[in-house]
Design an enzyme around this catalytic site. Structure first.
Site, PDB file in Angstrom:
ATOM      1  N   MET A 195      -1.460  -6.347   7.406  1.00 28.85           N
ATOM      2  CA  MET A 195      -2.612  -7.146   6.970  1.00 28.85           C
ATOM      3  C   MET A 195      -2.331  -7.904   5.675  1.00 28.85           C
ATOM      4  O   MET A 195      -3.250  -8.232   4.930  1.00 28.85           O
ATOM      5  CB  MET A 195      -3.827  -6.221   6.776  1.00 28.85           C
ATOM      6  CG  MET A 195      -4.165  -5.369   7.990  1.00 28.85           C
ATOM      7  SD  MET A 195      -5.452  -4.170   7.630  1.00 28.85           S
ATOM      8  CE  MET A 195      -5.425  -3.146   9.111  1.00 28.85           C
ATOM      9  N   SER A 196      -1.066  -8.176   5.412  1.00 20.67           N
ATOM     10  CA  SER A 196      -0.743  -8.845   4.143  1.00 20.67           C
ATOM     11  C   SER A 196       0.466  -9.751   4.316  1.00 20.67           C
ATOM     12  O   SER A 196       0.772 -10.198   5.420  1.00 20.67           O
ATOM     13  CB  SER A 196      -0.448  -7.787   3.071  1.00 20.67           C
ATOM     14  OG  SER A 196       0.752  -7.095   3.363  1.00 20.67           O
ATOM     15  N   HIS A 246     -10.247  -2.275  -7.151  1.00 24.77           N
ATOM     16  CA  HIS A 246      -8.969  -1.600  -7.434  1.00 24.77           C
ATOM     17  C   HIS A 246      -8.198  -2.317  -8.528  1.00 24.77           C
ATOM     18  O   HIS A 246      -8.099  -3.533  -8.560  1.00 24.77           O
ATOM     19  CB  HIS A 246      -8.134  -1.337  -6.177  1.00 24.77           C
ATOM     20  CG  HIS A 246      -7.363  -2.501  -5.667  1.00 24.77           C
ATOM     21  ND1 HIS A 246      -6.121  -2.836  -6.142  1.00 24.77           N
ATOM     22  CD2 HIS A 246      -7.646  -3.392  -4.716  1.00 24.77           C
ATOM     23  CE1 HIS A 246      -5.679  -3.881  -5.499  1.00 24.77           C
ATOM     24  NE2 HIS A 246      -6.592  -4.241  -4.632  1.00 24.77           N
ATOM     25  N   HIS A 284      -5.621   5.773   7.473  1.00 24.61           N
ATOM     26  CA  HIS A 284      -5.025   5.254   6.240  1.00 24.61           C
ATOM     27  C   HIS A 284      -4.288   6.347   5.462  1.00 24.61           C
ATOM     28  O   HIS A 284      -3.287   6.071   4.790  1.00 24.61           O
ATOM     29  CB  HIS A 284      -6.124   4.622   5.376  1.00 24.61           C
ATOM     30  CG  HIS A 284      -5.597   3.869   4.190  1.00 24.61           C
ATOM     31  ND1 HIS A 284      -4.683   2.836   4.307  1.00 24.61           N
ATOM     32  CD2 HIS A 284      -5.837   4.002   2.871  1.00 24.61           C
ATOM     33  CE1 HIS A 284      -4.396   2.366   3.097  1.00 24.61           C
ATOM     34  NE2 HIS A 284      -5.077   3.059   2.208  1.00 24.61           N
ATOM     35  N   TYR A 301      -8.941  -8.650   3.896  1.00 26.70           N
ATOM     36  CA  TYR A 301     -10.019  -7.726   4.313  1.00 26.70           C
ATOM     37  C   TYR A 301     -10.905  -7.295   3.149  1.00 26.70           C
ATOM     38  O   TYR A 301     -11.982  -6.758   3.345  1.00 26.70           O
ATOM     39  CB  TYR A 301      -9.455  -6.505   5.062  1.00 26.70           C
ATOM     40  CG  TYR A 301      -8.508  -5.613   4.294  1.00 26.70           C
ATOM     41  CD1 TYR A 301      -8.959  -4.774   3.290  1.00 26.70           C
ATOM     42  CD2 TYR A 301      -7.150  -5.610   4.589  1.00 26.70           C
ATOM     43  CE1 TYR A 301      -8.088  -3.958   2.602  1.00 26.70           C
ATOM     44  CE2 TYR A 301      -6.272  -4.796   3.907  1.00 26.70           C
ATOM     45  CZ  TYR A 301      -6.740  -3.965   2.908  1.00 26.70           C
ATOM     46  OH  TYR A 301      -5.877  -3.176   2.218  1.00 26.70           O
ATOM     47  N   GLU A 302     -10.447  -7.540   1.921  1.00 29.58           N
ATOM     48  CA  GLU A 302     -11.281  -7.222   0.770  1.00 29.58           C
ATOM     49  C   GLU A 302     -12.305  -8.325   0.504  1.00 29.58           C
ATOM     50  O   GLU A 302     -13.162  -8.172  -0.373  1.00 29.58           O
ATOM     51  CB  GLU A 302     -10.412  -7.044  -0.475  1.00 29.58           C
ATOM     52  CG  GLU A 302      -9.499  -5.840  -0.401  1.00 29.58           C
ATOM     53  CD  GLU A 302      -8.520  -5.804  -1.549  1.00 29.58           C
ATOM     54  OE1 GLU A 302      -8.927  -5.458  -2.674  1.00 29.58           O
ATOM     55  OE2 GLU A 302      -7.346  -6.146  -1.339  1.00 29.58           O
ATOM     56  N   ASN A 315       3.538   4.047  10.593  1.00 32.35           N
ATOM     57  CA  ASN A 315       2.967   4.647  11.812  1.00 32.35           C
ATOM     58  C   ASN A 315       3.373   3.819  13.020  1.00 32.35           C
ATOM     59  O   ASN A 315       3.640   2.625  12.893  1.00 32.35           O
ATOM     60  CB  ASN A 315       1.425   4.651  11.709  1.00 32.35           C
ATOM     61  CG  ASN A 315       0.863   3.255  11.461  1.00 32.35           C
ATOM     62  OD1 ASN A 315       0.885   2.767  10.336  1.00 32.35           O
ATOM     63  ND2 ASN A 315       0.393   2.610  12.504  1.00 32.35           N
ATOM     64  N   HIS A 347      -5.948  -8.536  -0.498  1.00 33.46           N
ATOM     65  CA  HIS A 347      -5.923  -8.652   0.960  1.00 33.46           C
ATOM     66  C   HIS A 347      -7.145  -9.428   1.440  1.00 33.46           C
ATOM     67  O   HIS A 347      -8.211  -9.371   0.825  1.00 33.46           O
ATOM     68  CB  HIS A 347      -5.970  -7.266   1.604  1.00 33.46           C
ATOM     69  CG  HIS A 347      -4.846  -6.358   1.220  1.00 33.46           C
ATOM     70  ND1 HIS A 347      -4.908  -5.523   0.130  1.00 33.46           N
ATOM     71  CD2 HIS A 347      -3.636  -6.159   1.775  1.00 33.46           C
ATOM     72  CE1 HIS A 347      -3.777  -4.835   0.046  1.00 33.46           C
ATOM     73  NE2 HIS A 347      -2.986  -5.203   1.018  1.00 33.46           N
ATOM     74  N   SER A 365       0.827  -1.211   0.000  1.00 37.93           N
ATOM     75  CA  SER A 365       0.000   0.000   0.000  1.00 37.93           C
ATOM     76  C   SER A 365       0.858   1.257   0.000  1.00 37.93           C
ATOM     77  O   SER A 365       1.729   1.417   0.856  1.00 37.93           O
ATOM     78  CB  SER A 365      -0.879   0.036   1.254  1.00 37.93           C
ATOM     79  OG  SER A 365      -1.717  -1.073   1.289  1.00 37.93           O
ATOM     80  N   ALA A 410       3.284  -1.969   3.900  1.00 34.27           N
ATOM     81  CA  ALA A 410       3.208  -0.909   4.902  1.00 34.27           C
ATOM     82  C   ALA A 410       2.865  -1.587   6.218  1.00 34.27           C
ATOM     83  O   ALA A 410       2.052  -2.511   6.234  1.00 34.27           O
ATOM     84  CB  ALA A 410       2.121   0.090   4.524  1.00 34.27           C
TER      85      ALA A 410
HETATM   86  N1  HPA Z   1      -1.754  -1.976  11.612  1.00 38.11           N
HETATM   87  C1  HPA Z   1      -2.032  -2.852  10.644  1.00 38.11           C
HETATM   88  N2  HPA Z   1      -1.699  -2.662   9.381  1.00 38.11           N
HETATM   89  C2  HPA Z   1      -1.016  -1.550   9.081  1.00 38.11           C
HETATM   90  C3  HPA Z   1      -0.677  -0.592  10.035  1.00 38.11           C
HETATM   91  C4  HPA Z   1      -1.072  -0.822  11.400  1.00 38.11           C
HETATM   92  O1  HPA Z   1      -0.812  -0.027  12.317  1.00 38.11           O
HETATM   93  N3  HPA Z   1      -0.004   0.396   9.397  1.00 38.11           N
HETATM   94  C5  HPA Z   1       0.083   0.036   8.099  1.00 38.11           C
HETATM   95  N4  HPA Z   1      -0.534  -1.139   7.897  1.00 38.11           N
END
Ligand code: HPA
Length: 255
Positions: free
Chosen positions: A192-193, A42, A228, A66-67, A216, A64, A11, A94
């Site tokens: 998440m991947s 997407h 996001h 979650y999709e 983050n 993913h 991402s 990410a």
């Molecule tokens: N948690 C889960 N997935 C993520 C995060 C997070 O803080 N940052 C980027 N992808």
């Protein structure tokens, strides 16, 4: 020439695809069997192109859980790359920094993972032509590739620490309590991947390098909320560094 190396872009980390020489791009929608997202439309694509004379396959856009994809669907691209002849795959993502040492903008080499997705892409009958029923995962992220990546980083004056990546299904971010739990069980990164792809790649006998871009501090580390937009913004800020690192790694993998 068929590519031996592939890069999967996470991402906000898609810019590497734009730097390939003589790119040939195919939309996933035009590749038979490639799973179509039921949740989000997407546009993903496979791009094959050159990095300093080396052919590389790039997956820009991944599936993913979650999709609404299953873990099996999420690894279609990896199995497709193997059929193309790809032997080494660089998975980028990410991630949130669970380890307080990893702040936004930190690139971390994935040393190992913890699968908390509740799914495994190898569930179901095993195709013995693809790989063994019970694949070994004791070096799921190839150590020689981590060393090579660290050397590439050093050339750029970049320290690349290692960390353990925990995968959760999302799409909600974690709670502070979940992050404390992840820290307790030995995770440094959360995302998440990546984990389904790493499992499938190991099953296929491919070698994996995983690179997390910490976008983050994980939930509860700082007194601020996660969003996001911040993830994409940090990815955007890191793109020059990540492109240069990936280019150097690809060249070293081939020399
Ligand atoms: N948690 C889960 N997935 C993520 C995060 C997070 O803080 N940052 C980027 N992808």
């Amino acid at each position: 020439m068929t590519p031996r190396v592939a890069v999967v872009l996470g991402s906000g980390l898609g810019a590497f695809a734009d730097t390939l020489d003589n790119p040939v791009s195919t939309s996933y929608a035009d590749i038979p069997g490639w799973p179509r997202s039921t949740a989000i439309g997407h546009a993903g694509k496979l791009i094959v192109g050159g990095v300093a004379g080396t052919q590389v396959a790039v997956l820009a856009g991944r599936a993913h859980l979650y999709e609404g994809y299953t873990a099996q669907q999420a690894v279609f691209g990896i199995r497709y790359l193997r059929k193309l002849g790809v032997e080494s795959v660089i998975l980028t993502n990410a991630a949130g920094g669970v380890n307080v040492k990893f702040g936004p903008g930190q690139l971390v080499l994935i040393a190992d993972h913890i699968n908390l997705l509740g799914q495994n892409p190898l569930t179901g009958p095993n195709d013995d032509l693809l790989g063994p029923r019970f694949p070994d995962m004791s070096e799921a992220y190839a150590k020689p590739y981590r060393e090579l990546a660290r050397a590439a980083g050093r050339e750029m004056g970049l320290e690349l620490p290692e960390g353990v990546y925990a995968a959760l299904p999302g799409p909600s971010y974690e709670t502070p309590a979940e992050i404390r739990y992840l820290r307790t069980i030995g995770a440094d990164l959360v995302g998440m991947s990546t984990v389904p792809e790493t499992i499938a790649a190991n099953h296929l006998g491919m070698k994996v390098l995983g690179i997390s871009c910490v976008t983050n501090a994980a939930a509860g580390v700082l007194d601020q909320k996660l969003n996001h937009a911040e993830v994409l913004e940090v990815g955007e800020r890191m793109k020059g560094t990540l492109i240069e690192l990936l280019r150097r790694i690809v060249c070293k993998m081939h020399s």
